[in-house]
Design a protein around this motif. Structure first.
Motif, PDB file in Angstrom:
ATOM      1  N   GLY A 132     -43.147   1.327 -49.087  1.00  0.00           N
ATOM      2  CA  GLY A 132     -43.648   0.073 -49.614  1.00  0.00           C
ATOM      3  C   GLY A 132     -44.066   0.168 -51.061  1.00  0.00           C
ATOM      4  O   GLY A 132     -44.398  -0.840 -51.692  1.00  0.00           O
ATOM      5  N   HIS A 133     -44.053   1.389 -51.625  1.00  0.00           N
ATOM      6  CA  HIS A 133     -44.471   1.587 -53.010  1.00  0.00           C
ATOM      7  C   HIS A 133     -43.359   2.137 -53.890  1.00  0.00           C
ATOM      8  O   HIS A 133     -43.456   2.063 -55.121  1.00  0.00           O
ATOM      9  CB  HIS A 133     -45.674   2.539 -53.065  1.00  0.00           C
ATOM     10  N   ASP A 134     -42.320   2.713 -53.286  1.00  0.00           N
ATOM     11  CA  ASP A 134     -41.231   3.267 -54.077  1.00  0.00           C
ATOM     12  C   ASP A 134     -40.075   2.279 -54.134  1.00  0.00           C
ATOM     13  O   ASP A 134     -39.967   1.384 -53.292  1.00  0.00           O
ATOM     14  CB  ASP A 134     -40.760   4.602 -53.475  1.00  0.00           C
ATOM     15  N   PRO A 135     -39.183   2.385 -55.116  1.00  0.00           N
ATOM     16  CA  PRO A 135     -38.027   1.473 -55.193  1.00  0.00           C
ATOM     17  C   PRO A 135     -37.202   1.515 -53.917  1.00  0.00           C
ATOM     18  O   PRO A 135     -36.854   2.595 -53.414  1.00  0.00           O
ATOM     19  CB  PRO A 135     -37.246   2.006 -56.388  1.00  0.00           C
ATOM     20  N   ALA A 136     -36.877   0.355 -53.395  1.00  0.00           N
ATOM     21  CA  ALA A 136     -36.195   0.278 -52.102  1.00  0.00           C
ATOM     22  C   ALA A 136     -34.831   0.955 -52.124  1.00  0.00           C
ATOM     23  O   ALA A 136     -34.399   1.534 -51.125  1.00  0.00           O
ATOM     24  CB  ALA A 136     -36.054  -1.183 -51.683  1.00  0.00           C
ATOM     25  N   GLU A 137     -34.142   0.884 -53.258  1.00  0.00           N
ATOM     26  CA  GLU A 137     -32.787   1.449 -53.316  1.00  0.00           C
ATOM     27  C   GLU A 137     -32.787   2.975 -53.255  1.00  0.00           C
ATOM     28  O   GLU A 137     -31.744   3.586 -52.969  1.00  0.00           O
ATOM     29  CB  GLU A 137     -32.063   0.978 -54.581  1.00  0.00           C
ATOM     30  N   LEU A 138     -33.931   3.613 -53.481  1.00  0.00           N
ATOM     31  CA  LEU A 138     -33.998   5.073 -53.426  1.00  0.00           C
ATOM     32  C   LEU A 138     -34.277   5.598 -52.025  1.00  0.00           C
ATOM     33  O   LEU A 138     -34.209   6.804 -51.787  1.00  0.00           O
ATOM     34  CB  LEU A 138     -35.085   5.585 -54.376  1.00  0.00           C
ATOM     35  N   ALA A 139     -34.586   4.716 -51.078  1.00  0.00           N
ATOM     36  CA  ALA A 139     -34.961   5.149 -49.732  1.00  0.00           C
ATOM     37  C   ALA A 139     -33.752   5.427 -48.842  1.00  0.00           C
ATOM     38  O   ALA A 139     -33.891   6.056 -47.792  1.00  0.00           O
ATOM     39  CB  ALA A 139     -35.847   4.094 -49.077  1.00  0.00           C
ATOM     40  N   VAL A 140     -32.584   4.957 -49.239  1.00  0.00           N
ATOM     41  CA  VAL A 140     -31.376   5.124 -48.433  1.00  0.00           C
ATOM     42  C   VAL A 140     -30.261   5.635 -49.340  1.00  0.00           C
ATOM     43  O   VAL A 140     -30.100   5.158 -50.473  1.00  0.00           O
ATOM     44  CB  VAL A 140     -30.960   3.792 -47.773  1.00  0.00           C
ATOM     45  N   THR A 141     -29.497   6.585 -48.839  1.00  0.00           N
ATOM     46  CA  THR A 141     -28.339   7.081 -49.590  1.00  0.00           C
ATOM     47  C   THR A 141     -27.065   6.487 -49.002  1.00  0.00           C
ATOM     48  O   THR A 141     -26.968   6.252 -47.792  1.00  0.00           O
ATOM     49  CB  THR A 141     -28.242   8.614 -49.542  1.00  0.00           C
ATOM     50  N   GLY A 153     -31.240   7.199 -44.230  1.00  0.00           N
ATOM     51  CA  GLY A 153     -32.533   6.954 -44.843  1.00  0.00           C
ATOM     52  C   GLY A 153     -33.412   6.064 -43.988  1.00  0.00           C
ATOM     53  O   GLY A 153     -33.100   5.774 -42.825  1.00  0.00           O
ATOM     54  N   VAL A 154     -34.523   5.619 -44.562  1.00  0.00           N
ATOM     55  CA  VAL A 154     -35.516   4.813 -43.841  1.00  0.00           C
ATOM     56  C   VAL A 154     -36.007   3.694 -44.739  1.00  0.00           C
ATOM     57  O   VAL A 154     -36.252   3.909 -45.933  1.00  0.00           O
ATOM     58  CB  VAL A 154     -36.725   5.670 -43.397  1.00  0.00           C
ATOM     59  N   GLN A 155     -36.133   2.507 -44.172  1.00  0.00           N
ATOM     60  CA  GLN A 155     -36.755   1.377 -44.859  1.00  0.00           C
ATOM     61  C   GLN A 155     -37.909   0.887 -43.986  1.00  0.00           C
ATOM     62  O   GLN A 155     -37.757   0.727 -42.771  1.00  0.00           O
ATOM     63  CB  GLN A 155     -35.752   0.238 -45.060  1.00  0.00           C
ATOM     64  N   THR A 156     -39.049   0.624 -44.606  1.00  0.00           N
ATOM     65  CA  THR A 156     -40.215   0.181 -43.856  1.00  0.00           C
ATOM     66  C   THR A 156     -40.470  -1.310 -44.059  1.00  0.00           C
ATOM     67  O   THR A 156     -39.977  -1.913 -45.014  1.00  0.00           O
ATOM     68  CB  THR A 156     -41.472   0.979 -44.272  1.00  0.00           C
ATOM     69  N   CYS A 163     -34.934  -9.576 -34.858  1.00  0.00           N
ATOM     70  CA  CYS A 163     -34.315 -10.864 -34.554  1.00  0.00           C
ATOM     71  C   CYS A 163     -33.074 -11.124 -35.401  1.00  0.00           C
ATOM     72  O   CYS A 163     -32.291 -12.023 -35.085  1.00  0.00           O
ATOM     73  CB  CYS A 163     -35.308 -12.003 -34.800  1.00  0.00           C
ATOM     74  N   ALA A 164     -32.918 -10.385 -36.483  1.00  0.00           N
ATOM     75  CA  ALA A 164     -31.823 -10.653 -37.417  1.00  0.00           C
ATOM     76  C   ALA A 164     -30.508 -10.057 -36.905  1.00  0.00           C
ATOM     77  O   ALA A 164     -30.500  -9.045 -36.204  1.00  0.00           O
ATOM     78  CB  ALA A 164     -32.153 -10.077 -38.789  1.00  0.00           C
ATOM     79  N   ASP A 165     -29.429 -10.685 -37.280  1.00  0.00           N
ATOM     80  CA  ASP A 165     -28.103 -10.183 -36.922  1.00  0.00           C
ATOM     81  C   ASP A 165     -27.572  -9.191 -37.951  1.00  0.00           C
ATOM     82  O   ASP A 165     -26.799  -8.299 -37.618  1.00  0.00           O
ATOM     83  CB  ASP A 165     -27.126 -11.355 -36.792  1.00  0.00           C
ATOM     84  N   ARG A 166     -27.962  -9.366 -39.218  1.00  0.00           N
ATOM     85  CA  ARG A 166     -27.536  -8.478 -40.293  1.00  0.00           C
ATOM     86  C   ARG A 166     -28.747  -8.153 -41.167  1.00  0.00           C
ATOM     87  O   ARG A 166     -29.597  -9.005 -41.418  1.00  0.00           O
ATOM     88  CB  ARG A 166     -26.470  -9.126 -41.179  1.00  0.00           C
ATOM     89  N   ILE A 167     -28.792  -6.910 -41.639  1.00  0.00           N
ATOM     90  CA  ILE A 167     -29.857  -6.474 -42.537  1.00  0.00           C
ATOM     91  C   ILE A 167     -29.220  -6.066 -43.861  1.00  0.00           C
ATOM     92  O   ILE A 167     -28.340  -5.195 -43.892  1.00  0.00           O
ATOM     93  CB  ILE A 167     -30.645  -5.285 -41.950  1.00  0.00           C
ATOM     94  N   ALA A 168     -29.648  -6.690 -44.954  1.00  0.00           N
ATOM     95  CA  ALA A 168     -29.191  -6.296 -46.281  1.00  0.00           C
ATOM     96  C   ALA A 168     -29.981  -5.072 -46.714  1.00  0.00           C
ATOM     97  O   ALA A 168     -31.207  -5.133 -46.850  1.00  0.00           O
ATOM     98  CB  ALA A 168     -29.365  -7.442 -47.275  1.00  0.00           C
ATOM     99  N   VAL A 169     -29.286  -3.950 -46.926  1.00  0.00           N
ATOM    100  CA  VAL A 169     -29.939  -2.673 -47.194  1.00  0.00           C
ATOM    101  C   VAL A 169     -29.525  -2.163 -48.570  1.00  0.00           C
ATOM    102  O   VAL A 169     -28.350  -1.844 -48.789  1.00  0.00           O
ATOM    103  CB  VAL A 169     -29.562  -1.626 -46.127  1.00  0.00           C
ATOM    104  N   PRO A 170     -30.444  -2.061 -49.525  1.00  0.00           N
ATOM    105  CA  PRO A 170     -30.114  -1.421 -50.797  1.00  0.00           C
ATOM    106  C   PRO A 170     -30.047   0.089 -50.616  1.00  0.00           C
ATOM    107  O   PRO A 170     -30.791   0.659 -49.809  1.00  0.00           O
ATOM    108  CB  PRO A 170     -31.280  -1.831 -51.707  1.00  0.00           C
ATOM    109  N   ALA A 171     -29.164   0.727 -51.334  1.00  0.00           N
ATOM    110  CA  ALA A 171     -28.995   2.176 -51.227  1.00  0.00           C
ATOM    111  C   ALA A 171     -28.526   2.713 -52.570  1.00  0.00           C
ATOM    112  O   ALA A 171     -28.072   1.957 -53.434  1.00  0.00           O
ATOM    113  CB  ALA A 171     -27.988   2.517 -50.129  1.00  0.00           C
ATOM    114  N   HIS A 172     -28.643   4.025 -52.742  1.00  0.00           N
ATOM    115  CA  HIS A 172     -28.174   4.635 -53.980  1.00  0.00           C
ATOM    116  C   HIS A 172     -27.034   5.598 -53.670  1.00  0.00           C
ATOM    117  O   HIS A 172     -27.004   6.248 -52.621  1.00  0.00           O
ATOM    118  CB  HIS A 172     -29.307   5.348 -54.720  1.00  0.00           C
TER     119      HIS A 172
END
Length: 377
Positions: A132-141, A153-156, A163-172
């Motif tokens: 919750g404090h670091d850039p979201a795109e750095l949490a997933v490769t 990786g992990v997103q919190t 409930c969602a059908d799709r999750i938009a996930v930023p990654a590096h």
């Protein structure tokens, strides 16, 4: 600068008011009265009414069955939704849909957007990173594997994830650039652990272990994630404004009726001055919100990148909504904490909005970095 709304934008507001008029804030599940999450799902009947009123397709292009409106229109509708504490993933679904429309492949847009407009497909975004404090795109490769991509990786704190059908996930990527993946919730390798937000809603920690994503569900266009992040943040500012406006109106109604020494407390100077200060907060929140939304909608140049305007808006939204609910609690006296009265619900939602996508301090730091990189002449 002219912030006069178009006829289409004003029509969207009227449609939103009609739909949200059926929502009673005092019947919204209360985190003070519920252990754990307030509900397993969001308000599906309200979601169906939003779809039936074409508000879920509002920001989609005509080719996808939408009205082709912009982030300003979305923020106007979000403002109305927050006034009644509408429990729907309107911000997340609309923002991700707009990112897919602007940056995604034609195949992905055709697969997702018409169903979003009909209310058949719910989208959310993982925007909080690992802590919750670091850039979201750095949490997933994200790494290439043949024609596909693999995510780890992990997103919190992912809202509405269960409930969602799709999750938009930023990654590096290995090259250090940010990409955006649209991941089905039930994709092999995706696991969800329940979390509960300050407002009592069901969030999730989402873990990705070698999650395989086809290339057409990856958005690699330059700036796609940054644009989505800015839109999500701006939409959060719209929620803060709508909630704050409703809370100040509740406070005005209460202090106009509550009497002390034979007079309404609203006539006391100390009460009037505090309410006036909060009105000024709301007007500042409004001005900075529309500046950020206008920059996002038009791409107009400015002294700073659009992220600077978004940071200013979120600074005002976070600090402003906190001050509005604190003053409301003070002027309501003990009645503000009464669980039979809806103010305590607004207070919990305000705290959630204040911290969502970064508190004021985080955006002040980001703004300082932008000013250092772009000295103002």
């Amino acid at each position: 600068m002219d912030f006069t709304f178009t006829e289409e934008q004003q029509a969207a507001v009227e449609a939103a008011k009609a739909v949200f008029s059926g929502v009673a804030p005092d019947r919204v599940p209360s985190p003070a009265l519920t252990q754990g999450a307030v509900a397993e799902d969001f308000d599906r009947p309200l979601w169906a009414r939003l779809a039936g009123s074409d508000l879920l397709s509002l920001v989609l292009a005509a080719e996808h069955g939408g009205a082709g409106l912009d982030p300003i229109a979305l923020c106007l509708v979000l403002r109305e939704s927050a006034k009644v504490l509408a429990r729907v993933p309107l911000l997340e679904t609309s923002a991700v849909a707009m990112a897919v429309q602007a940056y995604g492949a034609a195949e992905l847009a055709a697969e997702v957007l018409p169903r979003v407009g009909r209310g058949e497909l719910v989208l959310t975004a993982a925007a909080n990173g690992r802590t919750g404090h670091d850039p979201a795109e750095l949490a997933v490769t994200a790494r290439r594997n043949g024609d596909d991509w693999l995510l780890d990786g992990v997103q919190t704190g992912v809202p509405w994830a269960q409930c969602a059908d799709r999750i938009a996930v930023p990654a590096h990527t290995g090259a250090g650039r940010a990409v955006l993946a649209l991941v089905p919730r039930d994709q092999p390798g995706v696991t969800l652990a329940d979390q509960v937000s300050t407002s009592g809603e069901r969030f999730a920690e989402v873990r990705f272990e070698a999650v395989r994503i086809s290339a057409h569900r990856m958005i690699g266009a330059e700036g796609a994630w940054e644009w989505l992040r800015d839109l999500l943040t701006t939409g959060t500012c719209a929620l803060a404004l709508g909630l704050g406006e409703r809370v100040l109106a509740m406070t005005s109604e209460y202090t106009g009726k509550r009497e002390q020494f034979g007079f309404p407390v609203a006539t006391f100077q100390a009460v009037a001055v505090q309410a006036a200060d909060r009105y000024i907060d709301l007007r500042a929140m409004e001005a900075t919100l529309w500046q950020a939304a206008w920059r996002l909608a038009t791409g107009a140049p400015g002294a700073l990148p659009v992220t600077g305007d978004v940071a200013v808006a979120k600074i005002w939204a976070s600090d402003g909504v906190r001050r509005v609910v604190q003053t409301a609690q003070h002027l309501h006296g003990g009645f503000g904490a009464d669980t039979d009265y809806p103010l305590h619900r607004y207070h919990a939602w305000a705290k959630q909005i204040e911290l969502s996508l970064g508190p004021a301090a985080a955006h002040e730091e980001a703004l300082g970095d932008l000013l250092a990189a772009h000295p103002l002449g």
